[in-house]
Design a protein around this motif. Structure first.
Motif, mmCIF file in Angstrom:
data_model
loop_
_atom_site.group_PDB
_atom_site.id
_atom_site.type_symbol
_atom_site.label_atom_id
_atom_site.label_comp_id
_atom_site.label_asym_id
_atom_site.label_seq_id
_atom_site.Cartn_x
_atom_site.Cartn_y
_atom_site.Cartn_z
ATOM 1 N N GLY B 256 0.665 -1.186 0.164
ATOM 2 C CA GLY B 256 -0.076 -0.108 0.048
ATOM 3 C C GLY B 256 0.853 1.168 0.059
ATOM 4 N N LEU B 257 1.989 1.189 0.513
ATOM 5 C CA LEU B 257 2.858 2.401 0.881
ATOM 6 C C LEU B 257 3.366 2.447 -0.512
ATOM 7 C CD1 LEU B 257 4.794 1.991 4.185
ATOM 8 C CD2 LEU B 257 3.275 4.036 3.650
ATOM 9 N N LEU B 258 3.811 1.567 -1.199
ATOM 10 C CA LEU B 258 4.511 1.838 -2.539
ATOM 11 C C LEU B 258 3.663 2.351 -3.567
ATOM 12 C CD1 LEU B 258 6.746 -1.415 -2.551
ATOM 13 C CD2 LEU B 258 7.636 0.804 -2.173
ATOM 14 N N ARG B 259 2.345 1.702 -3.382
ATOM 15 C CA ARG B 259 1.114 2.539 -4.360
ATOM 16 C C ARG B 259 1.322 3.984 -3.751
ATOM 17 N NH1 ARG B 259 1.989 -1.927 -6.142
ATOM 18 N NH2 ARG B 259 0.302 -3.559 -6.842
ATOM 19 N N LYS B 260 0.960 4.251 -2.795
ATOM 20 C CA LYS B 260 1.014 5.789 -2.715
ATOM 21 C C LYS B 260 2.180 6.545 -2.955
ATOM 22 C CE LYS B 260 -0.344 8.013 1.528
ATOM 23 N NZ LYS B 260 -0.287 7.996 3.007
ATOM 24 N N TYR B 261 3.582 5.975 -2.755
ATOM 25 C CA TYR B 261 4.524 6.821 -3.360
ATOM 26 C C TYR B 261 5.206 5.912 -4.423
ATOM 27 C CZ TYR B 261 3.773 8.859 1.392
ATOM 28 O OH TYR B 261 3.384 9.333 2.448
ATOM 29 N N PRO B 262 4.740 6.004 -5.714
ATOM 30 C CA PRO B 262 5.092 5.206 -6.725
ATOM 31 C C PRO B 262 6.599 5.290 -7.081
ATOM 32 C CG PRO B 262 3.580 6.748 -7.412
ATOM 33 C CD PRO B 262 3.691 7.037 -6.063
ATOM 34 N N HIS B 263 7.190 5.987 -6.551
ATOM 35 C CA HIS B 263 8.778 6.265 -6.791
ATOM 36 C C HIS B 263 9.729 5.239 -6.133
ATOM 37 C CE1 HIS B 263 8.477 8.944 -3.517
ATOM 38 N NE2 HIS B 263 9.611 8.494 -3.240
ATOM 39 N N GLY B 264 9.039 4.446 -5.320
ATOM 40 C CA GLY B 264 9.565 3.372 -4.630
ATOM 41 C C GLY B 264 9.536 1.901 -4.781
ATOM 42 N N CYS B 265 10.392 0.855 -4.440
ATOM 43 C CA CYS B 265 10.180 -0.356 -4.921
ATOM 44 C C CYS B 265 10.876 -1.096 -3.662
ATOM 45 C CB CYS B 265 10.686 -0.648 -6.295
ATOM 46 S SG CYS B 265 12.104 -0.179 -6.467
ATOM 47 N N ALA B 266 10.348 -2.337 -3.567
ATOM 48 C CA ALA B 266 11.186 -2.974 -2.223
ATOM 49 C C ALA B 266 11.566 -4.558 -2.936
ATOM 50 C CB ALA B 266 10.028 -3.018 -1.337
ATOM 51 N N SER B 267 12.457 -5.028 -2.184
ATOM 52 C CA SER B 267 12.988 -6.387 -2.595
ATOM 53 C C SER B 267 13.109 -7.072 -1.227
ATOM 54 C CB SER B 267 13.919 -6.411 -3.381
ATOM 55 O OG SER B 267 14.297 -7.745 -3.577
ATOM 56 N N ILE B 268 12.596 -8.215 -0.782
ATOM 57 C CA ILE B 268 12.636 -8.825 0.549
ATOM 58 C C ILE B 268 12.858 -10.093 0.305
ATOM 59 C CG2 ILE B 268 11.129 -9.505 2.337
ATOM 60 C CD1 ILE B 268 9.229 -6.751 1.293
ATOM 61 N N THR B 269 13.612 -10.818 1.020
ATOM 62 C CA THR B 269 13.984 -12.096 1.126
ATOM 63 C C THR B 269 13.425 -12.544 2.623
ATOM 64 O OG1 THR B 269 15.904 -12.118 -0.331
ATOM 65 C CG2 THR B 269 15.644 -14.002 1.263
ATOM 66 N N LEU B 270 12.735 -13.751 2.374
ATOM 67 C CA LEU B 270 12.098 -14.261 3.486
ATOM 68 C C LEU B 270 13.159 -15.212 4.255
ATOM 69 C CD1 LEU B 270 8.746 -15.467 2.411
ATOM 70 C CD2 LEU B 270 9.158 -13.501 3.763
ATOM 71 N N ALA B 271 13.058 -15.123 5.920
ATOM 72 C CA ALA B 271 14.245 -16.092 6.224
ATOM 73 C C ALA B 271 13.990 -17.574 5.959
ATOM 74 C CB ALA B 271 14.143 -15.645 7.925
ATOM 75 N N PRO B 272 14.818 -18.319 5.908
ATOM 76 C CA PRO B 272 14.583 -19.820 5.529
ATOM 77 C C PRO B 272 13.210 -20.449 6.143
ATOM 78 C CG PRO B 272 16.790 -19.247 5.890
ATOM 79 C CD PRO B 272 16.255 -18.163 6.214
ATOM 80 N N HIS B 273 13.092 -20.185 7.538
ATOM 81 C CA HIS B 273 12.037 -21.070 8.007
ATOM 82 C C HIS B 273 10.670 -20.566 7.733
ATOM 83 C CE1 HIS B 273 12.828 -17.828 10.842
ATOM 84 N NE2 HIS B 273 11.587 -18.178 11.361
ATOM 85 N N LEU B 274 10.735 -19.267 7.219
ATOM 86 C CA LEU B 274 9.456 -18.680 6.666
ATOM 87 C C LEU B 274 9.079 -19.031 5.240
ATOM 88 C CD1 LEU B 274 9.507 -16.620 9.205
ATOM 89 C CD2 LEU B 274 8.752 -14.980 7.617
ATOM 90 N N SER B 275 10.143 -19.496 4.612
ATOM 91 C CA SER B 275 10.069 -19.774 3.237
ATOM 92 C C SER B 275 9.480 -21.046 2.743
ATOM 93 C CB SER B 275 11.354 -19.654 2.680
ATOM 94 O OG SER B 275 12.151 -18.473 2.774
ATOM 95 N N SER B 276 9.251 -21.958 3.574
ATOM 96 C CA SER B 276 8.575 -23.312 3.167
ATOM 97 C C SER B 276 7.022 -22.973 3.355
ATOM 98 C CB SER B 276 8.930 -24.304 4.248
ATOM 99 O OG SER B 276 8.470 -24.028 5.969
ATOM 100 N N ASP B 277 6.547 -23.924 2.370
ATOM 101 C CA ASP B 277 5.174 -23.663 2.039
ATOM 102 C C ASP B 277 4.284 -23.936 3.449
ATOM 103 O OD1 ASP B 277 2.637 -24.762 -0.341
ATOM 104 O OD2 ASP B 277 3.250 -22.858 0.227
#
Lengths: 252, 480
Positions: B256-277
């Motif tokens: 929502g924040l990125l849509r509000k300020y459209p000059h930003g973008c984000a790249s996130i990596t999840l920690a390994p234990h959060l990445s399993s399905d």
């Protein structure tokens, strides 16, 4: 409304989709069709030229994340000037997920929406309310009970005013039906089920759609589409192209 | 006088043009930024669009490919002159490890030549000269059948752009580190900032405070694109106890924040234990895919020795969960990605599926490639017996994980219990039975009997080539 499905207006339709086959195009299609139909009616002599200001919005989109840029961009591809409709007040976007303070309740959102519905004049017949992402509301922290009450109350408000009500739900576990989906299926009139192909993504076919009767529907009003004979579609920037499963008319 | 007026190109697009970005080929209202990896840019459809968020799930505990992608993201931001914001308690260590331009490029740049360095293209699309295990073609002029003369050489990945052509997708070298003066200069000038979420003890407190800080950064200015980087969302040290609802709410609010300020973008990596399905019940990664714009899983092979034996030249498989489409119904990647291969098939030929994708990390860079199964039995083997049944089955974007452990998959095969095994060694056919694991020696004998039906019974069956690898069918040390 809703070509090629002949769902009558005033019905409550539940749209379920999955991440590999999102149903954005159905929502955009419904809104743009509604606006275009109104514009066509306005051009026909004999009918009212323009809805009076103060007649209330024709389309109300309640969303967990209002992405106006995307709505406008997609609408312009389908020759609908959404910016103008927003300034006219014909289309209204409401963010239901914004919370004041730390409370996560939907009652305020419901109050404002029901006020809009009640105060709209009944001259315009085809009005539409879309609730985007019931599932996202649950994931970000709203209580499932609160959400169901919200949906039920909205459904009644729309039914009283004869507004078409569309709710979208994301399915994350394709083989299981979770509780919220069960409840939604129990109150909907029609259920449009958008699924990806079992064999994965394909260049020519983006997914398939089936239309089922919900629990509140009357029989034999609408031609249903079974899962086995579902309608396949291919998504282009201007919208979907439908074709019967197994055929290739117009696509291949 | 003609009534036609020439459209003024400067007035045509209302968008600001930022440095280090490109307009998306799919829609003129979308601006793409590079992730620093040209093949990842291709998968995303030209780059990560501004106002979008990208989430990388890296479920393997023993490798850090997810963090490597984030390092490329930050390095590219520094190279382009964007404003970069890293949210992590250990951001200084993270920055010390950033990759930078190759040393040869730096020495040439200092000589102030204008041309870019054209790197030698290997046959597989690799562009570094001293790449190990790439066959160098000695004789390019191979006599091939006339009908194939027009075809392009087989490529598994997109080529890297030459060094100094454009301020987009710079070429980085994993063997060189970013010089400390560069980092310090960026920190001082405000182009780079390190944020710590704070409040790890209060549940959910870290995400709320991180969101507030992100909003402050986004509100500051809008002349330069802002890159937000979260190297490890959910790691206990930085983020404390984090619930699934916290994560989803954070990602949703960030979008929502990125849509509000459209000059930003984000790249996130999840920690390994959060990445399993199945971190929070089933369907977790699908939920993440719904609340973000782009979502990929880098499933490394380190934990699964059978897979790393099957695909020896790759380090993991890429699963695409969601792709960015900020202003179109169809994601630009569907139309423009050469790696995924959907675009080439959609026109009139019945539409084949998309390619399987994998990644590998060589000494100098991280590459995303298409993944192809070898010929059954390996290219170097001469088939002397009936071919084994279908090899490892891969699934594409439906999210089910790939596991070459035959016991699970063999039930799905209609052929029954047979499962082939692609080996690079000598002629050896693995036949798995549904019962208890068959010891190694018995198998070799069985193979020997099958392979040597010809006379000369005196010669012993050919010993399989010694493989220095971990065999999962030997009794495990950990079996109690």
């Amino acid at each position: 409304m809703f070509s090629p499905f002949d769902i009558p207006s005033g019905a409550f339709t539940l749209i379920t989709d999955e991440l590999s086959a999102p149903a954005d195009f159905l929502l955009h299609g419904a809104v743009n069709a509604c606006l275009k139909e109104q514009a066509t009616k306005a051009r026909v002599p004999g009918l009212r030229a323009k809805p009076e200001s103060g007649a209330g919005p024709m389309v109300l989109v309640l969303s967990s994340l209002v992405d106006l840029a995307k709505w406008k961009a997609v609408a312009s591809k389908q020759n609908v000037n959404l910016t103008q409709h927003i300034t006219n007040g014909t289309v209204k976007f409401v963010d239901v997920a914004s919370t004041e303070g730390s409370e996560m309740v939907l009652s305020e959102a419901f109050n404002s929406v029901s006020e809009i519905i009640r105060s709209s004049s009944s001259e315009i017949s085809e009005r539409l309310v879309i609730l985007d992402d019931v599932s996202t509301l649950e994931w970000i922290g709203f209580s499932p009970l609160d959400i169901m009450r919200f949906v039920r109350a909205l459904r009644i408000a729309c039914h009283k005013a004869n507004w078409t009500f569309i709710v979208r739900y994301h399915v994350v576990t394709p083989n299981e039906v979770d509780e919220q989906l069960q409840q939604l299926l129990g109150i909907c009139t029609y259920h449009l089920d958008v699924r990806p192909l079992y064999s994965g993504r394909s260049g020519a076919v983006s997914g398939e759609i089936a239309l089922h009767l919900g629990a509140a529907a009357r029989q034999d009003e609408v031609k249903l589409i079974k899962r086995s004979g579902s309608l396949q579609y291919r998504l282009l920037d201007t919208g979907p192209v439908y074709f019967q499963k197994g055929t290739s008319e117009g696509v291949l | 006088m003609s009534s036609f007026k020439r459209k003024d190109p400067s007035k045509q697009s209302n968008l600001k043009s930022y440095e280090g970005t490109r307009v998306s080929p799919a829609s003129s209202s979308t601006i793409n930024t590079s992730t620093g990896i040209s093949s990842l840019d291709d998968i995303l459809g030209g780059g990560l669009p501004l106002s979008c968020s990208l989430v990388i799930a890296a479920p393997d505990l023993h490798s850090s490919y997810g963090e490597l992608v984030q390092k490329y993201w930050v390095a590219e931001g520094l190279a382009c002159g964007h404003r970069v914001c890293v949210i992590d308690d250990y951001a200084e260590d993270f920055l010390r490890d950033l990759m930078w331009y190759p040393k040869s490029a730096l020495s040439v740049a200092s000589g102030a030549t204008s041309g870019g360095i054209k790197e030698k293209e290997g046959p597989l699309g690799s562009t570094f000269e001293d790449e190990e295990d790439e066959p160098t073609p000695t004789d390019r002029k191979v006599k091939i059948a006339w009908r194939y003369e027009q075809m392009k050489p087989f490529q598994t990945t997109v080529s890297t752009p030459s060094l100094t052509s454009e301020n987009y997708c710079h070429v980085f070298d994993l063997t060189s580190r970013v010089p400390t003066p560069v980092v310090n200069e960026k920190l001082v000038s405000g182009k780079l900032s390190l944020l710590a979420p704070g409040n790890p003890n209060r549940t959910g407190g870290a995400t709320m405070s991180a969101l507030r800080q992100v909003e402050q950064v986004l509100q500051e200015q809008s002349t330069v694109p802002i890159r937000i980087c979260i190297p490890s969302l959910g790691s206990p040290a930085t983020w404390g106890d984090i619930t699934p609802s916290n994560v989803l709410q954070f990602l949703h609010s960030l979008r929502g924040l990125l849509r509000k300020y459209p000059h930003g973008c984000a790249s996130i990596t999840l920690a390994p234990h959060l990445s399993s399905d199945n971190w929070s019940g089933s369907g977790w990664l699908q939920k993440v895919g719904w609340v973000t714009d782009a979502s990929l899983t880098l499933a490394a092979f380190s934990a699964d020795p059978a897979l790393s034996a099957t695909f020896p030249s790759h380090h993991g498989i890429v699963h695409i969960t969601a792709l960015p489409s900020p202003s179109t119904l169809v994601a630009p990647s569907d139309r423009f990605s050469t790696l995924r291969g959907l675009a080439s098939s959609a026109s009139g030929f019945g539409g084949s599926g998309e390619n399987n994708l994998a990644f590998k990390c060589t000494r100098k860079r991280l590459i995303f490639e298409t993944l192809h199964l070898d010929l059954d039995g390996g290219v170097s083997e001469r088939r002397t017996s009936a071919p084994s049944s279908t090899a490892v089955e891969l699934t594409t974007a439906t999210g089910t994980s790939i596991s070459a452990s035959a016991a699970a998959k063999s039930h799905d095969h209609s052929q029954g219990t047979c499962n082939g095994h692609v080996s690079s060694g000598g002629p050896r056919i693995d036949i798995e039975f549904e019962g208890p694991a068959v010891p190694e020696e018995k198998k070799a004998v069985v193979a020997g009997e099958l392979i040597a039906p010809s006379p000369q019974p005196e010669t012993r069956p050919k010993k399989p080539k010694k493989k220095v690898a971990f065999f999962s069918d030997r009794p495990d040390v950990y079996d109690f």
